[in-house]
Write an enzyme that holds these catalytic residues in place. Structure first.
Site, PDB file in Angstrom:
ATOM      1  N   HIS A 230       9.647   4.483  89.622  1.00 42.13           N
ATOM      2  CA  HIS A 230       9.913   4.859  91.011  1.00 42.13           C
ATOM      3  C   HIS A 230       8.736   5.683  91.544  1.00 42.13           C
ATOM      4  CE1 HIS A 230      13.128   6.552  94.030  1.00 42.13           C
ATOM      5  NE2 HIS A 230      12.125   5.944  94.639  1.00 42.13           N
TER       6      HIS A 230
ATOM      7  N   HIS B 195      12.819   6.559  86.483  1.00 38.71           N
ATOM      8  CA  HIS B 195      12.196   7.615  87.288  1.00 38.71           C
ATOM      9  C   HIS B 195      10.687   7.391  87.398  1.00 38.71           C
ATOM     10  CE1 HIS B 195      15.617  10.212  87.843  1.00 38.71           C
ATOM     11  NE2 HIS B 195      15.811  10.407  86.556  1.00 38.71           N
TER      12      HIS B 195
ATOM     13  N   HIS C 243      16.411   5.120  81.343  1.00 40.56           N
ATOM     14  CA  HIS C 243      16.653   6.051  82.444  1.00 40.56           C
ATOM     15  C   HIS C 243      15.351   6.718  82.892  1.00 40.56           C
ATOM     16  CE1 HIS C 243      19.298   9.076  84.540  1.00 40.56           C
ATOM     17  NE2 HIS C 243      18.190   9.806  84.412  1.00 40.56           N
ATOM     18  N   GLU C 244      14.628   7.306  81.950  1.00 42.11           N
ATOM     19  CA  GLU C 244      13.416   8.055  82.311  1.00 42.11           C
ATOM     20  C   GLU C 244      12.307   7.130  82.815  1.00 42.11           C
ATOM     21  OE1 GLU C 244      13.779  11.029  82.708  1.00 42.11           O
ATOM     22  OE2 GLU C 244      15.508  11.483  81.457  1.00 42.11           O
TER      23      GLU C 244
END
Length: 607
Positions: free
Chosen positions: A401, A398, A394-395
């Protein structure tokens, strides 16, 4: 790489450098930070010289925006260094002080540049379009300037804006009062577990305690927690209502038709997106009810209560996954995103982006942060569970991105909006889930994964939409002249909870107070973006898995887009049209198929 093997938390200085993020990549030490802070303050003051001169020429406007952007990049690095150092050990007053100094400098920047929007909007109508066509160096600022002009109808005269600026401290007052109450004043009575041990309750421990297999403990914790809010419900209702009225004031002052429109317009999001989200989720509530029935069956209870919502349906036997193993699992799971993405992913996971383990005083939880001029950073408190592996994926979603956006655009267009902020992270989780399910041969482990996936849908798509509907109702009632109090707020929330969880859930009276504990309600019309982002991520992951390379290229271009266009447009280019119900409905169909698979595995196990 050093794995933590004891429950004794080390001091920060004892953590091996191989387990730490490389914050020194931003500033070598505190002296370098302080020198940069001093230089930044000088650069901020120089921006004041542009006041009343932005319309002198296209070149002057370009010079101002370029110098302002340099300052923002400097501030970004200062915030990142001080904030991340402070999070390494929150008890360290030195870095708290540095963080405060950056906050002060940032506030000064916004004071100095407050002239910008009113001045730009007072320029002759053709000045900015002509400037963009005649000054090539202004081209990177095109979207920024066009977006500023878009807000002209809601920007007041200089005198009115100056008067409105005097209310800025008042703007945050309801939120500040609630945060002080919620974090400093409210206390929760301890309860006793089945062994007679006293169990303390806090905000941070509330949900973990509701995950306990001890149902009686869950009930006690649930009742004690909401008993405290019940004692203050009239006070919290008054704070909540004050925030609604404050929002209505700014809505009217800036000539919007509703508070929803006022907030969604910041990112040029049609209010239909919000409305359609609620409609699509309502259409799928029978599937949510099926999930609730499955939860009741799996827990083996005659009545399912709200304190049974968080406890896992199956025990997770996935502890002691080393960090090296976690990185390998994530890298393998995200392979559909292509070699270049995986190469960058591995560079980040192995190259000093991640602060891996808990130490004494370290901030809890996990996040991805960073600045424009350097690589991203990820804070974790890794414990070796499969849930932690999903957090890593998940991190890093980020982080990549941000990396792609920062390396594609000027600062002004790199930062992406909250509307798309959770998409890359959730897409990573969906791809990882698909890989793990495809490789899984143990039905118990498969059921754990399916339960984890179902809980993602329940917590993000259904629950956040319920929050969004509560916000919609309460803001509309305030706009219609209704006075909301504790009784009416509890009634609205309790009715929504019964609607979203259905007839197989016992609608405990305490849950009608849940509105009183949600900090996000003081950032109006924010939470719906978790649900829309989740839906978009599921749609994108499905495209990547079914269509291959063309959809991967679209997805990487989505990551690169950053904030260079409005989020609705960025997603359309990636193949997801959030102005229709389709992405949300498509995500909800995945929820149904995961439910089908869970029921199939349960039948195979004879549970």
């Amino acid at each position: 790489m050093a794995e933590q093997t004891t429950h004794t938390l080390p001091l920060r200085e004892k953590v091996p450098s191989s387990d730490k993020w490389h914050i020194e990549d931003i500033f070598a030490d505190d002296n370098a930070f302080l020198a940069a802070l001093s230089a930044c303050r000088t650069h901020i003051n120089a921006l004041s010289e542009f006041k009343n001169h932005l319309g002198d020429s296209a070149e002057t406007l370009c010079h101002y925006l370029t110098e302002k952007e340099k300052v923002l990049v400097e501030l970004d690095s200062l915030y990142c260094y001080a904030g991340h150092r402070s999070d390494e050990d929150t008890s360290n007053p030195h870095y708290q002080d540095l963080r405060g100094q950056v906050d002060f400098t940032g506030n000064h920047f916004y004071e100095v540049t407050a002239f910008e929007d009113p001045e730009l909007l007072s320029l002759p109508e053709n000045f900015i379009p002509d400037a963009l066509s005649t000054c090539p160096d202004l081209v990177p600022f095109t979207h920024y300037l066009e977006n500023t002009l878009r807000m002209k109808a809601h920007t007041l005269s200089r005198e009115e804006e100056a008067l409105l600026s005097l209310t800025m401290d008042l703007d945050s007052t309801p939120q500040s009062i609630f945060y002080m109450f919620n974090n400093a004043d409210i206390q929760f009575e301890s309860v006793t577990d089945k062994d007679g041990h006293e169990v303390g309750i806090s905000h941070g421990r509330f949900v973990p305690l509701l995950e306990s297999p001890d149902r009686d403990l869950r009930r006690k914790v649930f009742q004690s927690y909401y008993h405290s809010f019940n004692q203050y419900k009239n006070t919290v209702a008054a704070i909540f209502a004050a925030n609604l009225k404050k929002e209505l004031f700014y809505t009217k002052a800036r000539h919007y038709t509703s508070s929803m429109e006022a907030h969604l317009s910041q990112n040029n999001i049609p209010t239909a997106v919000y409305e359609q989200l609620i409609e699509a989720v309502h259409d799928a509530l029978p599937e949510m009810y099926r999930y609730v029935r499955l939860r009741r069956k799996m827990l083996g209870v005659k009545e399912l209560h709200m304190y049974d919502v968080y406890t896992p349906l199956v025990s997770g036997e996935h502890a002691n996954i080393s960090f090296d193993e976690a990185m390998a699992i994530v890298s393998r799971g995200l392979a559909p995103l292509g070699e270049s993405y995986i190469r960058l992913l591995n560079e980040g996971m192995h190259g000093g982006w991640i602060d891996r383990y808990e130490n004494k005083g370290k901030r809890t939880g996990a996040y991805s942060g960073g600045d424009y001029a350097h690589h991203p950073f990820v804070l974790m408190n890794y414990q070796g569970t499969l849930d932690n592996v999903f957090t890593l994926a998940h991190e890093m979603g980020h982080s990549l991105h941000s990396w792609y956006a920062n390396h594609t655009h000027h600062y002004v267009d790199a930062s992406y909006s909250i509307f798309v902020a959770e998409i890359a992270s959730t897409c990573n989780e969906a791809l990882l889930m698909n890989d793990l399910l495809g490789r899984c041969s143990d039905p118990h482990e498969k059921l754990w994964l399916l339960n984890h996936y179902l809980d993602m849908f329940k917590g993000t798509l259904f629950r956040q939409t319920m929050f969004a509907e509560f916000e919609k109702i309460t803001h509309e009632k305030t706009a219609a002249g209704e006075t909301l109090n504790a009784q009416s707020l509890c009634r609205i929330y309790g009715d929504l909870n019964a609607l979203y969880f259905g007839p197989d859930m016992t609608n405990d009276p305490e849950i009608s107070l849940e509105w009183a504990r949600i900090p996000h309600f003081y950032m109006p019309f924010y939470v719906y973006q978790y649900a829309t982002g989740f839906s978009a991520a599921i749609a994108l992951s499905h495209r990547i898995l079914t269509e291959g390379q063309p959809s991967v290229e679209d997805y990487i271009n989505f990551l690169k887009a950053g904030g260079s266009d409005y989020p609705i447009n960025v997603l359309k280019k990636a193949g997801v049209d959030m102005t229709t119900k389709f992405p949300v409905a498509s995500a909800l169909s995945v929820f149904s198929s995961v439910l089908d698979e869970a029921e199939k595995v349960i039948a195979e196990l004879g549970l």
